[in-house]
Design a protein around this motif. Structure first.
Motif, PDB file in Angstrom:
ATOM      1  N   MET A 187      64.549  55.500  47.317  1.00  0.00           N
ATOM      2  CA  MET A 187      65.276  56.775  47.288  1.00  0.00           C
ATOM      3  C   MET A 187      64.661  57.737  48.301  1.00  0.00           C
ATOM      4  O   MET A 187      63.445  57.900  48.363  1.00  0.00           O
ATOM      5  CB  MET A 187      65.211  57.386  45.884  1.00  0.00           C
ATOM      6  CG  MET A 187      65.904  58.745  45.774  1.00  0.00           C
ATOM      7  SD  MET A 187      65.697  59.497  44.142  1.00  0.00           S
ATOM      8  CE  MET A 187      66.558  58.306  43.133  1.00  0.00           C
ATOM      9  N   ARG A 188      65.513  58.388  49.108  1.00  0.00           N
ATOM     10  CA  ARG A 188      65.060  59.401  50.067  1.00  0.00           C
ATOM     11  C   ARG A 188      65.375  60.772  49.480  1.00  0.00           C
ATOM     12  O   ARG A 188      66.541  61.138  49.337  1.00  0.00           O
ATOM     13  CB  ARG A 188      65.738  59.209  51.418  1.00  0.00           C
ATOM     14  CG  ARG A 188      65.366  57.927  52.114  1.00  0.00           C
ATOM     15  CD  ARG A 188      66.214  57.681  53.349  1.00  0.00           C
ATOM     16  NE  ARG A 188      65.941  58.652  54.393  1.00  0.00           N
ATOM     17  CZ  ARG A 188      66.814  59.545  54.839  1.00  0.00           C
ATOM     18  NH1 ARG A 188      68.007  59.625  54.283  1.00  0.00           N
ATOM     19  NH2 ARG A 188      66.501  60.386  55.802  1.00  0.00           N
ATOM     20  N   LEU A 189      64.348  61.507  49.136  1.00  0.00           N
ATOM     21  CA  LEU A 189      64.519  62.828  48.541  1.00  0.00           C
ATOM     22  C   LEU A 189      64.452  63.880  49.646  1.00  0.00           C
ATOM     23  O   LEU A 189      63.382  64.117  50.224  1.00  0.00           O
ATOM     24  CB  LEU A 189      63.437  63.088  47.493  1.00  0.00           C
ATOM     25  CG  LEU A 189      63.429  62.148  46.291  1.00  0.00           C
ATOM     26  CD1 LEU A 189      62.207  62.415  45.424  1.00  0.00           C
ATOM     27  CD2 LEU A 189      64.705  62.321  45.483  1.00  0.00           C
ATOM     28  N   THR A 190      65.585  64.501  49.939  1.00  0.00           N
ATOM     29  CA  THR A 190      65.590  65.494  51.008  1.00  0.00           C
ATOM     30  C   THR A 190      64.887  66.770  50.579  1.00  0.00           C
ATOM     31  O   THR A 190      64.967  67.186  49.421  1.00  0.00           O
ATOM     32  CB  THR A 190      67.030  65.819  51.433  1.00  0.00           C
ATOM     33  OG1 THR A 190      67.756  66.291  50.300  1.00  0.00           O
ATOM     34  CG2 THR A 190      67.717  64.584  51.992  1.00  0.00           C
ATOM     35  N   TRP A 191      64.200  67.382  51.525  1.00  0.00           N
ATOM     36  CA  TRP A 191      63.518  68.657  51.352  1.00  0.00           C
ATOM     37  C   TRP A 191      62.480  68.611  50.223  1.00  0.00           C
ATOM     38  O   TRP A 191      62.159  69.629  49.636  1.00  0.00           O
ATOM     39  CB  TRP A 191      64.498  69.794  51.091  1.00  0.00           C
ATOM     40  CG  TRP A 191      65.652  69.818  52.036  1.00  0.00           C
ATOM     41  CD1 TRP A 191      66.965  69.613  51.726  1.00  0.00           C
ATOM     42  CD2 TRP A 191      65.611  70.050  53.452  1.00  0.00           C
ATOM     43  NE1 TRP A 191      67.740  69.698  52.855  1.00  0.00           N
ATOM     44  CE2 TRP A 191      66.939  69.970  53.926  1.00  0.00           C
ATOM     45  CE3 TRP A 191      64.595  70.317  54.364  1.00  0.00           C
ATOM     46  CZ2 TRP A 191      67.275  70.148  55.277  1.00  0.00           C
ATOM     47  CZ3 TRP A 191      64.922  70.481  55.706  1.00  0.00           C
ATOM     48  CH2 TRP A 191      66.242  70.404  56.144  1.00  0.00           C
ATOM     49  N   ALA A 192      61.937  67.428  49.924  1.00  0.00           N
ATOM     50  CA  ALA A 192      61.007  67.324  48.798  1.00  0.00           C
ATOM     51  C   ALA A 192      59.868  66.343  49.015  1.00  0.00           C
ATOM     52  O   ALA A 192      58.833  66.465  48.361  1.00  0.00           O
ATOM     53  CB  ALA A 192      61.775  66.936  47.531  1.00  0.00           C
ATOM     54  N   GLN A 193      60.032  65.357  49.877  1.00  0.00           N
ATOM     55  CA  GLN A 193      59.003  64.343  50.050  1.00  0.00           C
ATOM     56  C   GLN A 193      57.763  64.955  50.693  1.00  0.00           C
ATOM     57  O   GLN A 193      57.869  65.610  51.739  1.00  0.00           O
ATOM     58  CB  GLN A 193      59.534  63.182  50.895  1.00  0.00           C
ATOM     59  CG  GLN A 193      60.682  62.450  50.235  1.00  0.00           C
ATOM     60  CD  GLN A 193      61.278  61.355  51.102  1.00  0.00           C
ATOM     61  OE1 GLN A 193      61.950  60.481  50.591  1.00  0.00           O
ATOM     62  NE2 GLN A 193      61.052  61.384  52.408  1.00  0.00           N
ATOM     63  N   PRO A 194      56.583  64.773  50.105  1.00  0.00           N
ATOM     64  CA  PRO A 194      55.369  65.404  50.644  1.00  0.00           C
ATOM     65  C   PRO A 194      55.129  65.108  52.116  1.00  0.00           C
ATOM     66  O   PRO A 194      54.677  65.984  52.863  1.00  0.00           O
ATOM     67  CB  PRO A 194      54.259  64.831  49.759  1.00  0.00           C
ATOM     68  CG  PRO A 194      54.939  64.517  48.474  1.00  0.00           C
ATOM     69  CD  PRO A 194      56.317  64.045  48.846  1.00  0.00           C
ATOM     70  N   GLU A 195      55.410  63.890  52.545  1.00  0.00           N
ATOM     71  CA  GLU A 195      55.188  63.539  53.952  1.00  0.00           C
ATOM     72  C   GLU A 195      56.090  64.345  54.882  1.00  0.00           C
ATOM     73  O   GLU A 195      55.708  64.661  56.015  1.00  0.00           O
ATOM     74  CB  GLU A 195      55.384  62.041  54.175  1.00  0.00           C
ATOM     75  CG  GLU A 195      56.775  61.509  53.845  1.00  0.00           C
ATOM     76  CD  GLU A 195      56.935  61.068  52.396  1.00  0.00           C
ATOM     77  OE1 GLU A 195      57.827  60.254  52.121  1.00  0.00           O
ATOM     78  OE2 GLU A 195      56.161  61.554  51.527  1.00  0.00           O
ATOM     79  N   ASP A 196      57.291  64.691  54.425  1.00  0.00           N
ATOM     80  CA  ASP A 196      58.177  65.533  55.229  1.00  0.00           C
ATOM     81  C   ASP A 196      57.748  66.993  55.169  1.00  0.00           C
ATOM     82  O   ASP A 196      57.782  67.718  56.177  1.00  0.00           O
ATOM     83  CB  ASP A 196      59.621  65.397  54.740  1.00  0.00           C
ATOM     84  CG  ASP A 196      60.141  63.979  54.869  1.00  0.00           C
ATOM     85  OD1 ASP A 196      59.931  63.366  55.925  1.00  0.00           O
ATOM     86  OD2 ASP A 196      60.757  63.487  53.909  1.00  0.00           O
ATOM     87  N   LEU A 197      57.352  67.448  53.999  1.00  0.00           N
ATOM     88  CA  LEU A 197      56.895  68.829  53.850  1.00  0.00           C
ATOM     89  C   LEU A 197      55.682  69.100  54.728  1.00  0.00           C
ATOM     90  O   LEU A 197      55.557  70.180  55.322  1.00  0.00           O
ATOM     91  CB  LEU A 197      56.546  69.113  52.389  1.00  0.00           C
ATOM     92  CG  LEU A 197      57.669  68.983  51.359  1.00  0.00           C
ATOM     93  CD1 LEU A 197      57.146  69.342  49.979  1.00  0.00           C
ATOM     94  CD2 LEU A 197      58.853  69.850  51.723  1.00  0.00           C
ATOM     95  N   LEU A 198      54.771  68.128  54.816  1.00  0.00           N
ATOM     96  CA  LEU A 198      53.553  68.361  55.591  1.00  0.00           C
ATOM     97  C   LEU A 198      53.861  68.606  57.060  1.00  0.00           C
ATOM     98  O   LEU A 198      53.289  69.513  57.683  1.00  0.00           O
ATOM     99  CB  LEU A 198      52.594  67.176  55.436  1.00  0.00           C
ATOM    100  CG  LEU A 198      51.278  67.332  56.217  1.00  0.00           C
ATOM    101  CD1 LEU A 198      50.499  68.552  55.732  1.00  0.00           C
ATOM    102  CD2 LEU A 198      50.429  66.078  56.114  1.00  0.00           C
ATOM    103  N   ALA A 199      54.762  67.807  57.617  1.00  0.00           N
ATOM    104  CA  ALA A 199      55.091  68.004  59.025  1.00  0.00           C
ATOM    105  C   ALA A 199      55.641  69.410  59.268  1.00  0.00           C
ATOM    106  O   ALA A 199      55.296  70.074  60.255  1.00  0.00           O
ATOM    107  CB  ALA A 199      56.105  66.944  59.468  1.00  0.00           C
ATOM    108  N   HIS A 200      56.484  69.887  58.366  1.00  0.00           N
ATOM    109  CA  HIS A 200      57.007  71.250  58.502  1.00  0.00           C
ATOM    110  C   HIS A 200      55.920  72.288  58.227  1.00  0.00           C
ATOM    111  O   HIS A 200      55.890  73.357  58.858  1.00  0.00           O
ATOM    112  CB  HIS A 200      58.179  71.455  57.535  1.00  0.00           C
ATOM    113  CG  HIS A 200      59.433  70.768  57.944  1.00  0.00           C
ATOM    114  ND1 HIS A 200      60.149  71.139  59.054  1.00  0.00           N
ATOM    115  CD2 HIS A 200      60.115  69.723  57.389  1.00  0.00           C
ATOM    116  CE1 HIS A 200      61.231  70.366  59.170  1.00  0.00           C
ATOM    117  NE2 HIS A 200      61.225  69.503  58.168  1.00  0.00           N
TER     118      HIS A 200
END
Length: 469
Positions: free
Chosen positions: A1-14
């Motif tokens: 599952m791809r959780l948009t605007w929530a995955q820690p790895e994505d949040l860190l880059a932002h």
């Protein structure tokens, strides 16, 4: 599952980007992340293409905690506290009292917001060059009507795919009322909040309303992070900062039009209400964007000129803030524009050169686009919303704000039947109760404005759908 605007790895880059903007030291965190195999480039959409391994995701959480704990550089020109913000503001300009056409103005504002949002929906996330190519390929450049897939060559469609969620209901051949959108969900939520709590609502009241009425899956960016933080029992204003790299994006700006419509001509009060709402999920310029949008909405219900509206709303933005600089650039370019295709292209090139490094949902360039579209549009609905959309970035949100302002200035008749007829006076929503009638929303809004004036607001009863005072 791809959780948009929530995955820690994505949040860190932002968060690496946001922390750097706040003057935090980030180099060591970036190095550790990259060394472990993490991608430091923020995802354009809500999630990267491949979820991280459990170990990498755990490291992302740790690094997010470290960045959260680091102090930001002092920012005396960009405070978060209301009293500190007010101390920086110039006196609010005197504006006319709400007149006999208030109902028509508010009806125009709701209608214009819906129409502008709908125009921008199918091309949300598509860059400027893609929007232009689609329009040229379908014989609609420069933009002056709804988007269509009729006649769109397959190669252009493949190169610039529509917003998959929006296109089925937002292309000319498919429009049947205003489809569901967060840019309309939030104003309806604000109406419910004011109905239940009046102007004395607190930020905790906003959080409770979200939990009661808003599906979590229909929140995005900063609102999704704040929603998670509320469920984690984090207090305000930590709800806006914990693992929330989107805290200076556009989310709060799209929530506050109603707060201005119920305070006609009182931009400072509109801004105070917007600050109370916005601080649940945003900080600094994210909050100021909400205050500014509420100021625009408040002024547009009593003013007759778009420049007067911009003057009044500008008075609620801290003058040394980055948002004030973005608004000044957008407005100055718009005021000098002759409205021709070459001039608009050159002006948008300037905005993209200044802010093109930011994510497409950031508040700074989207607010600059709103200011530019309003100023360059000179109060004409079609011109104003079309410029807001062809600028790119958050097309539906920017055009919704622009449409609400011009709709209030011109009334439903001034928007034009080509834009209003397909709406059929209806707005779909994912909130409890389902579809709303625009006329009912306008009547409730005016009633709330009336309730806050001991002597009553003149002319708050409906007159006719077109025209203005």
């Amino acid at each position: 599952m791809r959780l948009t605007w929530a995955q820690p790895e994505d949040l860190l880059a932002h968060e690496l980007v946001q922390s750097a903007a706040e003057g935090k030291e980030t180099a060591d965190v970036r190095e550790r992340w990259v060394a472990a195999g993490g991608d430091p480039e923020p995802a354009v959409s809500g999630a990267g293409p491949v979820p991280a391994t459990p170990a990498l995701r755990a490291l992302a959480r740790t690094l997010l905690d470290e960045l959260d704990a680091r102090p930001a550089a002092p920012a005396p020109d960009e405070p978060d506290d209301w009293d500190a913000i007010v101390a920086l503001l110039a006196p609010a300009p005197p504006l006319p009292a709400p007149g006999a056409g208030l109902h028509d103005r508010v009806l125009g504002a709701w209608t214009g917001r819906a129409a502008g949002c709908l125009l921008g929906k199918p091309v949300e996330k598509i860059p400027r060059e893609g929007i232009e190519e689609i329009l040229r390929a379908t014989g609609r450049w420069p933009l002056d009507r709804w988007f269509t897939a009729v006649g769109l060559p397959d190669d252009v469609a493949a190169r610039w795919p529509w917003n998959r969620r929006s296109a089925p209901t937002s292309l000319e051949e498919n429009i049947d009322g205003m489809p569901e959108d967060d840019d309309l969900n939030y104003p309806i939520l604000a109406l419910e909040l004011l109905t239940a709590r009046g102007r004395d609502f607190t930020t905790d009241d906003v959080a409770q309303l979200w939990l009661d009425l808003m599906p979590a899956g229909r929140s995005f960016t900063a609102e999704r992070a704040a929603y998670r933080n509320v469920l984690d029992a984090r207090p305000v204003p930590e709800t806006a900062t914990h693992h929330n790299p989107f805290r200076e994006w556009i989310g709060a700006l799209i929530r506050t039009d109603v707060l201005g419509w119920v305070t006609p001509g009182d931009v400072r009060e509109a801004a105070r209400l917007a600050w109370t709402d916005a601080r649940l999920s945003h900080t600094r310029n994210g909050v100021y964007g909400a205050m500014w949008a509420a100021g625009l909405a408040s002024a547009a219900t009593v003013c007759d000129d778009v420049e007067q509206v911009l003057d009044a709303a500008g008075a609620v933005v801290p003058p040394g803030s980055r948002l004030a600089g973005a608004l000044a650039l957008g407005r100055d370019l718009g005021a000098a524009s002759d409205g021709g295709e070459a001039a608009v292209r050159a002006d948008l090139d300037r905005l993209h050169a200044a802010y093109g490094d930011l994510h497409w949902v950031h508040v700074l360039h989207n607010a600059a686009v709103v200011a530019y579209a309003l100023s360059a549009g000179r109060g004409d609905f079609t011109t104003s919303v079309s410029v807001a959309v062809t600028a790119g970035w958050d097309t539906d949100s920017a055009a919704a704000t622009v449409g609400g302002v011009v709709g209030a200035l011109r009334g439903v008749a001034g928007i034009g039947e080509a834009w209003t007829a397909p709406l059929d006076g209806r707005i779909a929503t994912s909130l409890p109760g389902g579809e709303r009638r625009i006329a009912d929303l306008a009547a409730r809004t005016v009633s709330l404005a009336h309730a806050e004036h001991p002597g009553g607001v003149p002319g708050t009863g409906p007159t006719h759908e077109g025209g203005r005072s």
